[in-house]
Design an enzyme around this catalytic site. Structure first.
Site, PDB file in Angstrom:
ATOM      1  CE  LYS A  35       4.448   5.074  69.582  1.00  0.00           C
ATOM      2  NZ  LYS A  35       3.256   4.224  68.485  1.00  0.00           N
ATOM      3  CE1 TYR A 262     -12.205  27.489  90.248  1.00  0.00           C
ATOM      4  CE2 TYR A 262     -10.328  26.140  89.936  1.00  0.00           C
ATOM      5  CZ  TYR A 262     -10.729  27.969  89.740  1.00  0.00           C
ATOM      6  OH  TYR A 262     -10.040  28.975  90.039  1.00  0.00           O
TER       7      TYR A 262
END
Ligand code: PLP
Length: 368
Positions: A35, A262
């Site tokens: 899946k 950041y």
């Protein structure tokens, strides 16, 4: 030149992992779960590695169609069954077997009875044995089994399979793991007609309790060489099927006190070298990876320092003199198990493997 990032899939590792699981299970059959596009690896890239499997399990009907296009002729089982009548017809056209997990799906089978199709599906009747997700409840089981047994033999369909799903077979604490798996097994087996087969083992069940996996095991994550727990994949003899790799594209020399990235999350306590790697959260690397999450460069582990940004991340290569612009950086794979990265990031390997972003090119390399 495109960005130097890629995900490398190794079908030979998958072949080995399936064989390993087969060994553990003894006589039991192996039905790998493919899946979510084979847990992010790509159906077309893994199929060669799955050739020794007895069947495949999936839940997307388009994925089942793709498997048939790719030449898979052995059984395919739809794990959530058919969602509507169109699905029922599509499933039979594709020669798929499927799971029936509620009364509505059981009643839907009548819709096919009248058609006298040449393909006769094998039904996996799913029982809720304690996970409380999918499956019929214990009081519903006797009538459902009697009805389905009669229905399938009247139509000449294959004998159904009784199935359930383990909730805690990966639990770190053995005192929870063992009794819960055993209770779910017992719960299912007291209903199983002698002539029906059973299907229980996901990866955790197959690796930790092969004796409780039933006749047809459904391993997913282990096939791709990652672990459900509690032990590391290597301890089970599994090899990673995916290596996520990029390169150093810049190096910064920093002084003690300098900050990186950041929010200036990381601050250097000494002078050193920081490598900028062409991989960010828009490639599928988790943005919340903390400082210290390992990567692998020129034979050494290099920790993530500073926040992961969209297209880049930064690692400390102060103690790796050979690291230079162009050096390969393994984000996860052969040297850094995806499960280790996932654990640092508060998630599981499954999520990282399934989240490789569409912009990352794939490559298939078979090697032992
Ligand atoms: C996904 C899935 C599996 C495989 O689980 P893993 O933990 O990846 O081994 C097995 N059975 C069902 C019903 C599933 O949905």
């Amino acid at each position: 030149m495109p960005r130097p990032i890629r995900a490398v899939v190794n079908p030979t590792a998958i072949l080995g992992n399936v064989n390993k699981i087969k060994q553990l299970l003894g006589a039991g059959q192996v039905m790998p779960v493919v899946k979510a596009n084979a847990y992010g690896h790509g159906l077309e890239r893994v199929l060669e590695g799955l050739k020794n499997s007895d069947a495949l399990a999936i839940l997307e009907i388009d994925g089942a169609a793709r498997l048939r296009q790719l030449g898979w002729t052995k059984p395919i089982v739809l794990l959530e069954g058919c969602f509507d009548e169109a699905d029922l017809h599509k499933a039979t056209e594709l020669h798929c077997d499927w799971v029936v997990h509620n009364q509505a799906q059981l009643e839907d089978l009548e819709k096919l009875a009248a058609l006298n199709n040449s393909f006769k599906p094998r039904i996996f009747l799913k029982m809720n044995t304690g996970m409380n997700r999918l499956g019929l409840q214990a009081p519903e089981m006797p009538a459902a089994i009697t009805w389905l047994d009669e229905f399938t033999s009247r139509l000449g369909w294959p004998t159904p399979v009784l199935m359930t799903h383990f909730a805690n077979a990966d639990e770190a604490e053995p005192r929870t793991r063992q009794p819960m798996a055993q209770a779910q097994f017992n719960n299912l087996m007291r209903f199983k007609p002698a002539h029906w087969q059973s299907s229980l083992g996901n990866s955790a069940g197959s690796l930790n309790f092969p004796e409780l996996a039933g006749d047809i095991a459904r391993p997913g994550i282990a096939v791709y060489g990652a672990t459900p727990g509690p032990h590391a994949a290597a301890n089970y003899g599994l090899k990673p099927a995916m290596t996520f790799i990029s390169q150093i594209i810049a190096i910064q020399h920093i002084e003690a006190g300098d900050r990186v990235g950041y929010g200036s999350r990381w601050q250097a306590d000494r002078a050193g070298r920081i490598a900028v790697v062409a991989c960010g959260y828009a490639d599928g690397y988790p943005r919340h990876a903390p400082d210290g999450t390992p990567t692998f460069v020129e034979g050494h582990v290099a920790p993530v320092v500073g926040r992961v940004s969209m297209d880049m991340m930064t690692i400390d290569i102060t103690s790796i003199p050979d690291a230079r612009v162009g050096s390969a950086v393994e984000l996860w794979g052969e040297h850094i198990p995806v499960d280790v990265v996932a654990d640092r990031c508060g998630t599981i390997g499954y999520e990282l493997l399934c989240a490789i972003a569409p912009r990352v090119p794939f490559q298939v390399v078979s090697k032992d």
